[in-house]
Design an enzyme around this catalytic site. Structure first.
Site, PDB file in Angstrom:
ATOM      1  N   GLU A 223      80.113  46.886  46.094  1.00 43.05           N
ATOM      2  CA  GLU A 223      80.375  47.114  47.493  1.00 43.05           C
ATOM      3  C   GLU A 223      78.938  47.551  48.222  1.00 43.05           C
ATOM      4  O   GLU A 223      78.105  48.257  47.721  1.00 43.05           O
ATOM      5  CB  GLU A 223      80.998  48.267  47.695  1.00 43.05           C
ATOM      6  CG  GLU A 223      81.216  48.755  49.365  1.00 43.05           C
ATOM      7  CD  GLU A 223      82.402  49.637  49.448  1.00 43.05           C
ATOM      8  OE1 GLU A 223      83.138  50.189  48.546  1.00 43.05           O
ATOM      9  OE2 GLU A 223      82.687  50.074  50.631  1.00 43.05           O
TER      10      GLU A 223
ATOM     11  N   ASP B   2      94.034  52.420  43.123  1.00 44.52           N
ATOM     12  CA  ASP B   2      92.636  52.894  43.102  1.00 44.52           C
ATOM     13  C   ASP B   2      92.806  54.489  42.733  1.00 44.52           C
ATOM     14  O   ASP B   2      93.467  55.266  43.355  1.00 44.52           O
ATOM     15  CB  ASP B   2      92.457  52.844  44.436  1.00 44.52           C
ATOM     16  CG  ASP B   2      90.957  52.809  44.924  1.00 44.52           C
ATOM     17  OD1 ASP B   2      90.197  52.743  43.776  1.00 44.52           O
ATOM     18  OD2 ASP B   2      90.361  53.021  45.868  1.00 44.52           O
TER      19      ASP B   2
ATOM     20  N   LYS C 196      91.488  51.127  39.589  1.00 49.36           N
ATOM     21  CA  LYS C 196      90.006  51.022  39.597  1.00 49.36           C
ATOM     22  C   LYS C 196      89.644  52.371  39.912  1.00 49.36           C
ATOM     23  O   LYS C 196      90.076  53.016  40.257  1.00 49.36           O
ATOM     24  CB  LYS C 196      89.565  50.030  41.155  1.00 49.36           C
ATOM     25  CG  LYS C 196      88.431  50.006  41.519  1.00 49.36           C
ATOM     26  CD  LYS C 196      88.235  49.203  42.781  1.00 49.36           C
ATOM     27  CE  LYS C 196      88.483  50.258  44.074  1.00 49.36           C
ATOM     28  NZ  LYS C 196      87.657  51.051  44.365  1.00 49.36           N
TER      29      LYS C 196
HETATM   30  O1  KIV Z   1      89.709  52.152  48.848  1.00 49.49           O
HETATM   31  C1  KIV Z   1      89.487  50.925  49.048  1.00 49.49           C
HETATM   32  O2  KIV Z   1      89.771  50.334  49.784  1.00 49.49           O
HETATM   33  C2  KIV Z   1      88.247  50.679  48.362  1.00 49.49           C
HETATM   34  C3  KIV Z   1      87.304  49.594  49.159  1.00 49.49           C
HETATM   35  C4  KIV Z   1      86.436  50.244  49.980  1.00 49.49           C
HETATM   36  C5  KIV Z   1      86.470  49.023  47.858  1.00 49.49           C
HETATM   37  O3  KIV Z   1      87.893  51.160  47.217  1.00 49.49           O
END
Ligand code: KIV
Length: 283
Positions: free
Chosen positions: A185, A86, A116
């Protein structure tokens, strides 16, 4: 036999055959390993680690280095699961080249399978450039915690026709920019359903209902570890927070009362050596 790691084509086929993909966040070796043993289709090393691991009140303070360290641990714990890194706040917003470089770090240093990033139309140049760099990018729209200040807090999105229209426009732009999948989300299920039908790429939900190609949950919510607040969309499957406190209390009570440790927890001296030691200490 070890499970075979999914490719993006497997995930695409799952959408086409209406097979729900299930994924969960993980931030460390053991959670990742348990997720792999449980047969998760994917693991997200979310920047939610800021709240779930470091105790920040949001995700904004999380750094690239933190995300890389945690992704490395998850990769080691789940070598046969599709892992998504992320992109944290300010790792892709400042410029397109910085976005590509930071996406590349996730791949080079942590061996993730995809990254992501949050945002709609305004991050499409970054999505396009990262995809052009040969990497798999997942979009993330609806409630986007990194810009929760602009959204007025951690609030559901797309609840009016106009707001839903914006979310749907973002979804289309993200697919057009070259994302291989999209996470939605905290929007109403109907809005997620429309996006799923309009897009050809897989559309996953966290708090966006059942009309999706897959479901994501935060591991600390599923296990009942995160105690600061519980979003409406969370279902707790365990109460490990409470169980952990109970186990720690029991250990403290046993240690204080002398019930622990016992014979079975102690190392034995080699036969005859205690006598020798005592003799040597007398001199
Ligand atoms: O950081 C995370 O776990 C996320 C989720 C809230 C979708 O991006």
């Amino acid at each position: 036999m070890a499970p075979k790691k999914h490719t993006r084509f497997d995930l695409q086929k799952m959408k086409e055959s209406k097979q729900t993909a299930v994924w969960i966040t993980a931030y460390d070796y053991w959670t990742a390993n348990f997720a792999e043993q449980a047969g998760m289709d994917m693991i997200l090393v979310g920047d939610s680690l800021g709240m779930c691991v470091y105790g920040y009140s949001g995700t904004v303070p999380v750094t690239m280095d933190q995300c890389i360290w945690h992704s490395e641990a998850v990769r080691r714990g789940a070598p046969n699961t599709f892992v998504i890194g992320d992109m944290p706040f300010l790792s892709y917003q400042v410029s397109v080249p910085e976005a590509v470089r930071n996406a590349g770090r996730f791949h080079k240093e942590a061996g993730v399978d995809a990254i992501k990033l949050e945002g709609g139309t305004r991050v499409c140049p970054q999505i396009r450039a990262i995809a052009d760099g040969g990497m798999l990018v997942m979009g993330h729209i609806g409630l986007t915690p990194q810009s929760s200040g602009q959204q007025g807090g951690f609030k559901a999105q797309g609840r009016t026709a106009a707001a839903a229209g914006e979310v749907i426009a973002d979804a289309r732009a993200i697919e057009e920019a070259g994302a291989y999948a999209l996470l939605v989300e905290a929007v109403p299920p109907e809005v997620c359903g429309i996006i799923r039908r309009k897009l050809t790429i897989p559309v996953y939900s966290i708090g966006a209902g059942w009309e999706a190609d897959g479901q994501l949950m935060i591991c600390s919510d599923v296990l009942g570890i995160f105690q600061a607040f519980t979003p409406k969309f969370v279902k707790k499957y365990e109460n490990l927070g409470q169980k952990t406190v109970e186990a720690f209390k029991q250990y403290a009570q046993d240690a204080r009362s002398g019930a622990f440790p016992q014979e079975e927890h102690a190392y034995k001296m080699v036969e005859g050596e205690l006598h020798k030691l005592e003799k040597s200490l007398e001199q």
